[in-house]
Design a protein around this motif. Sequence first.
Motif, short mmCIF file in Angstrom:
data_model
loop_
_atom_site.label_atom_id
_atom_site.label_comp_id
_atom_site.label_asym_id
_atom_site.label_seq_id
_atom_site.Cartn_x
_atom_site.Cartn_y
_atom_site.Cartn_z
N ARG A 84 22.81 133.70 -74.59
CA ARG A 84 23.06 133.11 -75.90
C ARG A 84 21.87 132.26 -76.33
O ARG A 84 21.47 132.27 -77.51
N GLY A 85 21.29 131.54 -75.39
CA GLY A 85 20.10 130.74 -75.70
C GLY A 85 18.91 131.61 -76.08
O GLY A 85 18.17 131.30 -77.02
N ILE A 86 18.72 132.73 -75.36
CA ILE A 86 17.61 133.63 -75.68
C ILE A 86 17.76 134.20 -77.09
O ILE A 86 16.79 134.28 -77.85
N SER A 87 18.97 134.59 -77.46
CA SER A 87 19.19 135.17 -78.79
C SER A 87 18.89 134.17 -79.90
O SER A 87 18.37 134.55 -80.96
N GLN A 88 19.15 132.88 -79.67
CA GLN A 88 18.87 131.87 -80.68
C GLN A 88 17.40 131.45 -80.67
O GLN A 88 16.85 131.10 -81.72
N TRP A 89 16.77 131.51 -79.50
CA TRP A 89 15.37 131.12 -79.38
C TRP A 89 14.41 132.18 -79.91
O TRP A 89 13.33 131.85 -80.43
N TRP A 90 14.78 133.45 -79.82
CA TRP A 90 13.86 134.54 -80.08
C TRP A 90 13.17 134.41 -81.44
O TRP A 90 11.97 134.57 -81.56
N THR A 91 13.92 134.16 -82.48
CA THR A 91 13.35 133.97 -83.83
C THR A 91 13.82 132.67 -84.44
O THR A 91 13.92 132.55 -85.67
N LYS A 92 14.13 131.70 -83.58
CA LYS A 92 14.63 130.39 -84.04
C LYS A 92 15.87 130.54 -84.91
O LYS A 92 16.06 129.83 -85.90
N GLY A 93 16.72 131.50 -84.55
CA GLY A 93 17.98 131.69 -85.25
C GLY A 93 17.91 132.55 -86.49
O GLY A 93 18.95 132.82 -87.11
N GLN A 94 16.72 133.01 -86.87
CA GLN A 94 16.58 133.84 -88.07
C GLN A 94 16.93 135.29 -87.77
O GLN A 94 16.57 135.82 -86.71
N PRO A 95 17.65 135.97 -88.67
CA PRO A 95 17.98 137.39 -88.44
C PRO A 95 16.75 138.28 -88.48
O PRO A 95 15.74 137.94 -89.10
N VAL A 96 16.84 139.41 -87.83
CA VAL A 96 15.75 140.40 -87.80
C VAL A 96 16.29 141.66 -88.48
O VAL A 96 17.31 142.20 -88.06
N SER A 97 15.59 142.11 -89.52
CA SER A 97 16.13 143.20 -90.34
C SER A 97 15.07 144.26 -90.64
O SER A 97 13.94 144.18 -90.19
#
Length: 362
Positions: A181-194
């Motif tokens: 869960r931490g990795i998913s939030q850290w990867w783009t600082k919580g911004q979605p990838v589209s």
Amino acid sequence: MSDQTSQGVGGLTFDHKKRAWPNEFNVFLALILISLLFEVLGQVLPYMNGQSMLFDFNEARDGTILNMARIKIIILQVAIIGIISLGVTQVIISGGIDLSSGPLVGATAMIAMSFAQTELVNGNPNPKAVFGLWAMDLPVIVPVIVGLAFGALIGSINGFFVAFARIPPFIATLGMFLVCRGISQWWTKGQPVSFPTDSYAWIGSGMMPVVWFIGLAVVLQLIMRYTVYGKHTYAIGSNEDAARMSGINIRRHKVMVYMIASILAAFAAIVLSSKNLTAQAGMGQFYELYGIAMAVIGGVSLTGGRGSIIGTVLGAMVFGVIQSGFTFIKLDAFYQLMAMGAIIIGAVVLDQWRQQRAAARA
């Protein structure tokens, strides 16, 4: 005439009164009964105005009286979580548990989508670009391999902690739950990838999630039933000490079990992000619990050693019908969560009752 018939050597007898239906048949029967229950509720509840959940009696569509639109929605709803449940099933059969699959979906979706982005969106540079041009318009195999490799890494870590460090599976995978869960939030600082490429978007388009789910279920059913891997998994879950004495490499096998489960969860993330055309850090919420619920409803014993992939597929369908049925009768979302929790507890109680009954018959 005697109720018992001699069979085999050593005077063994078979008592037909102790025969029991396969668990899969019981789950299938439950699926039918639950579907009929919601059909009845649609007819008797005053505010439903005689609606039908699975049938369309007013106008035959596609040459059938079935409400194919709703049936497709039910199947699509369970397909992606169903892929996770396939991996969870073999973990539980081996005597373990995996709580990390939900957050792993979110982390894998973010990572894989980062390598699946297209360079231009409506002729303009991708506004959601994570990396530079070197990571744009890559062949679809690249994000798929990256996502599956990440899943394999997480699974191998889970397996190492369980098999070699001898940390209880609940604690080991709960810790990985937080890490992912931490990795998913850290990867783009919580911004979605589209904005993925067309080839990546195809993976989860239309009914493809269902195709992946059914295909993987068939493969895993064959593996669990007819291969050494499957036999060892059942043996470890039934009696780990006996399995060790018979020469099975327990540690190596447990690492494989958790690795395969995480790879399936990672693939589910790829399908989900492809279907939604975006990846968000919060993806996969409650997926680990829903996957476990599908397996338990399908007859997989939480004590290990019992269950089947077919049962889990049927359990997924039961889960989907219940979810869709609650929506059909307009049950509020918070009541749905309460009801699903009660169903999960009921499934576990039923599993305990089955074990006690089987022990009494032995």
